[in-house]
Design a protein around this motif. Structure first.
Motif, PDB file in Angstrom:
ATOM      1  N   ASP A  21      -8.807  50.959 -15.546  1.00  0.00           N
ATOM      2  CA  ASP A  21      -7.946  51.728 -14.386  1.00  0.00           C
ATOM      3  C   ASP A  21      -6.467  52.464 -15.294  1.00  0.00           C
ATOM      4  O   ASP A  21      -6.945  53.186 -15.157  1.00  0.00           O
ATOM      5  CB  ASP A  21      -7.531  50.538 -13.994  1.00  0.00           C
ATOM      6  N   ARG A  24      -8.670  55.185 -17.245  1.00  0.00           N
ATOM      7  CA  ARG A  24      -9.167  56.165 -16.314  1.00  0.00           C
ATOM      8  C   ARG A  24      -7.989  57.012 -15.292  1.00  0.00           C
ATOM      9  O   ARG A  24      -8.272  58.551 -15.925  1.00  0.00           O
ATOM     10  CB  ARG A  24      -9.600  55.609 -15.292  1.00  0.00           C
ATOM     11  N   HIS A  25      -6.951  56.343 -15.475  1.00  0.00           N
ATOM     12  CA  HIS A  25      -5.750  56.917 -14.547  1.00  0.00           C
ATOM     13  C   HIS A  25      -5.010  58.611 -16.466  1.00  0.00           C
ATOM     14  O   HIS A  25      -5.122  59.454 -15.249  1.00  0.00           O
ATOM     15  CB  HIS A  25      -4.506  56.211 -14.510  1.00  0.00           C
ATOM     16  N   THR A  68      -4.125  48.946  -9.430  1.00  0.00           N
ATOM     17  CA  THR A  68      -4.079  47.257 -10.195  1.00  0.00           C
ATOM     18  C   THR A  68      -3.219  47.070  -9.799  1.00  0.00           C
ATOM     19  O   THR A  68      -3.508  45.463  -9.793  1.00  0.00           O
ATOM     20  CB  THR A  68      -4.010  47.967 -11.729  1.00  0.00           C
TER      21      THR A  68
END
Length: 524
Positions: A82, A85-86, A512
Motif C-alpha cells: 500500500d 503504491r502511494h 491502510t
C-alpha cells in the motif's frame, strides 16, 4: 528537494544494498528530495540536490512507473505494498503537475525557496558546488513552459532572493561563489510576466483540472471529490460557529460570533516576541509531562523550541516542526515565527505547540523513526496521515487537560476553523475558479486569522494545490476509526494502545490505517 559529478537518477536505484521493492521505492523518494534525506540523517544523499530538469524528472518517473508494474508480484507484505503504491503514484502525480514551473515564492514545492530554507539546517559542504546548476535548472523550467506563476508570487520570490543577496555571507556557502547564480535566477523571475490574481488556481492552467483531481487524491489518500470537500468545509465551519458561541459566552458573556472574532483579533495579542517563545517552551514541557498517561511509548529524541531564523521569517509559516536526525546528532525542533508578533493572537500558541511538537509531529515522526520498520514506512510522504495526526492531537490535548484556559480553547477552535476553511478555499481556488481575493474574503469572514496570516495562507494554498486538504480529512478519519474501535471494544479499549498502534506502524495511507485499527479492535 532536490555535475560534476551528477549521480544519475537511473543509477540510484542500483545502489549496493537495494534488496527489496520497499528499499527501491525509498531510494527514489530520496532522489526526489535529497535534502530531506540529510535532514533526517539517512546517509547516501549528502552530495546531492534534486534533478529538476525535465529529463531528470522523467527519468525518475519512469523508475517509479516500473515500481508500480512490479508491486503486485513482489514479496512485500500488504501494508508495504500500500505504501509503495502511494509513494510511487504520489511522486508521479507531482512531476506530472509540473509544479516547479509555477511555484516560486513560499509554496512547499518551491525549489529555490526550499533550498534557501534548508541550507542553514543541514550539511551543505558536499553539495554547495551543485547549487548554480540547480538554480539554472529552476530558471530554465520557468522560461520554457506554457504556464506562469502569479505575478505577486514572482515578485515575492524575487524579493526573497534579493534579501539573501543583501545578507552577509552565510556559513553554508563556504568559500563557493554562489551569489552570481542566485542573481541570475532572480533576473529570470523579474523577466516573467506572471498571471493575474483573478486566475489563481490550477483550473486556469493547461491540464489543471486533471492535475488537481490527482493531487487531491494524493494528499488526502481518500476518495473525496473537490466538490464534496468544498461542502464538507462549509458544513464544518457552520458547526464551529456554535462552539465559538458556547465558549465565547463563558469568556466574554457573548455568543455573537463576529464580536468573538473581533475580540480574538484585538484583545489577546502578544506583548513582545520573547513572550511567544517562553510560552511555547512552557506548553511543550506541560504536554511532555502528561504524555505518559496517554501514550505507552515515548520518543527517545528530544524536542527543542527555537525561533525561525531571521532570514526565513518573511517566507516561513508561523510555526513548523523539523524531524530529529536518526543518529541523535540533532533533536526535533519546533520553530516559532515571531514575525508581526504584537499583531498576532496569543490564543493559538498552545494549540500550535500541541500540533507541531508534543503530542503531535514530534511524537509521530520520532516514534516512527525509532522503530525497526523499513525506511519507506518511517519516512513516507503521506500528508493525510502526518497532518491528520497533528490536527487530531489538537483536540486530544483538550481530552488530556492541557489547555490552560478557555481563551486557549478558543485558539483550538481558531485553528479548526482554519483547517475547515482550507477545504473551502483550496477547492474554491483550484476547482471552482475563485480569485485570490475571494479566498481572502472567505477566511476573513470565517476565521480569526489576521490579514497577514490570511494573505500568507492563501498564497501557500495557491502554490501547493491540494496539500491543505490533508489536515482535516486525516483528522476526521483518525477520529472515526478510534470511535469505531471504542464502540467495538467497549471496556477493553485502551487509548494508550490505540495511540501506540497508530504511531508504531509508521506513515500510512488512511485506508491502510483503518484496516489495521479494525483488525486490532476485532481481536479477542
Amino acid at each position: 528537494m532536490w555535475s560534476i559529478p551528477w549521480r544519475s537518477a537511473s543509477s540510484a536505484a542500483k545502489k549496493e544494498g537495494v534488496t527489496s521493492l520497499s528499499e527501491e521505492t525509498f531510494q527514489a523518494m530520496m532522489d526526489f528530495s535529497p535534502i530531506f534525506a540529510t535532514l533526517v540523517g539517512v546517509p547516501g544523499w549528502d552530495d546531492r540536490l534534486e534533478d529538476i530538469s525535465v529529463d531528470g524528472q522523467q527519468s525518475l518517473r519512469a523508475r517509479l512507473t516500473d515500481v508500480l508494474a512490479r508491486v503486485e508480484e513482489s514479496d512485500e507484505d500488504a501494508v508495504a505494498r500500500d505504501v509503495i503504491r502511494h509513494q510511487a503514484t504520489s511522486i508521479i502525480t507531482r512531476i506530472d503537475a509540473r509544479l516547479v514551473e509555477h511555484t516560486v515564492s513560499r509554496g512547499l514545492n518551491a525549489p529555490v525557496a526550499g533550498l534557501l530554507r534548508s541550507a542553514s539546517q543541514v550539511d551543505f559542504s558536499q553539495r554547495r558546488h551543485l547549487v548554480p546548476h540547480f538554480l539554472d535548472q529552476a530558471g530554465q523550467r520557468l522560461l520554457n513552459t506554457d504556464r506562469r506563476p502569479l505575478r505577486r508570487h514572482v515578485q515575492g520570490g524575487a524579493a526573497y532572493v534579493e534579501r539573501f543577496l543583501a545578507s552577509p555571507r552565510q556559513e553554508w556557502e563556504g568559500d563557493a561563489d554562489l551569489r552570481p547564480a542566485f542573481a541570475r535566477y532572480r533576473e529570470v523571475l523579474l523577466g516573467l510576466p506572471g498571471r493575474d490574481d483573478e486566475q489563481a488556481g490550477l483550473c486556469w492552467l493547461p491540464d489543471g483540472e486533471e492535475n488537481y483531481r490527482k493531487l487531491v487524491r494524493d494528499y488526502t489518500t481518500a476518495s473525496y471529490t473537490p466538490a464534496e470537500l468544498h461542502q464538507l468545509g462549509l458544513d464544518l465551519i457552520a458547526g464551529l460557529r456554535e462552539e465559538y458561541a458556547e465558549i465565547g459566552s463563558r469568556v466574554w458573556g457573548t455568543g455573537d460570533v463576529p464580536e468573538i472574532f473581533r475580540r480574538l483579533r484585538t484583545d489577546l495579542l502578544w506583548a513582545n516576541e520573547d513572550d511567544m517563545l517562553v510560552d511555547a517552551v512552557k506548553t511543550v514541557a506541560r504536554a511532555e509531562a502528561e504524555a505518559p498517561n496517554w501514550f505507552g511509548r515515548q520518543p527517545l529524541a528530544r524536542c527543542e523550541v527555537r525561533f525561525v531564523p531571521e532570514i526565513d521569517r518573511q517566507n516561513a509559516a508561523f510555526a513548523y516542526y523539523e524531524d530529529a536526525a536518526l543518529d541523535g546528532s540533532r533533536p526535533g525542533v519546533y520553530f516559532v515565527n515571531p514575525l508581526n508578533a504584537t499583531g498576532r493572537s496569543r490564543t493559538v500558541s498552545e494549540v500550535t505547540a500541541f500540533h507541531e511538537a508534543i503530542p503531535g509531529h514530534h511524537f509521530q515522526l520520532s516514534i516512527a523513526a525509532e522503530t525497526e520498520l523499513s525506511n519507506l514506512r518511517k519516512f513516507a510522504f503521506i500528508d493525510s496521515y502526518i497532518e491528520g495526526w497533528g490536527l487530531y492531537t489538537e483536540r486530544l490535548a483538550d481530552e488530556m487537560g492541557l489547555y490552560s484556559s478557555d481563551e486557549a480553547r478558543l485558539g483550538m477552535l481558531g485553528l479548526d476553523a482554519m483547517r475547515a476553511g482550507r477545504l473551502v478555499v483550496d477547492t474554491g481556488i483550484h476547482a471552482l475558479g475563485w480569485s485570490r481575493q475571494q479566498a481572502v474574503d472567505y477566511l476573513s469572514e470565517n476565521t480569526v486569522m489576521d490579514h497577514t496570516e490570511i494573505s500568507s495562507e492563501v498564497d501557500r494554498y495557491i502554490e501547493t494545490p491540494g496539500q491543505a486538504l490533508a489536515y482535516m480529512v486525516g483528522r476526521l478519519e483518525i477520529q472515526r476509526v478510534r470511535a469505531e474501535a471504542e464502540e467495538k471494544m467497549g471496556s477493553r479499549f485502551d487509548v494508550k494502545a490505540f495511540h501506540d498502534l497508530v504511531l508504531e506502524n509508521g506513515v500510512l495511507p488512511l485506508s491502510t490505517l483503518a484496516d489495521l485499527v479494525t483488525d486490532w479492535a476485532g481481536r479477542p
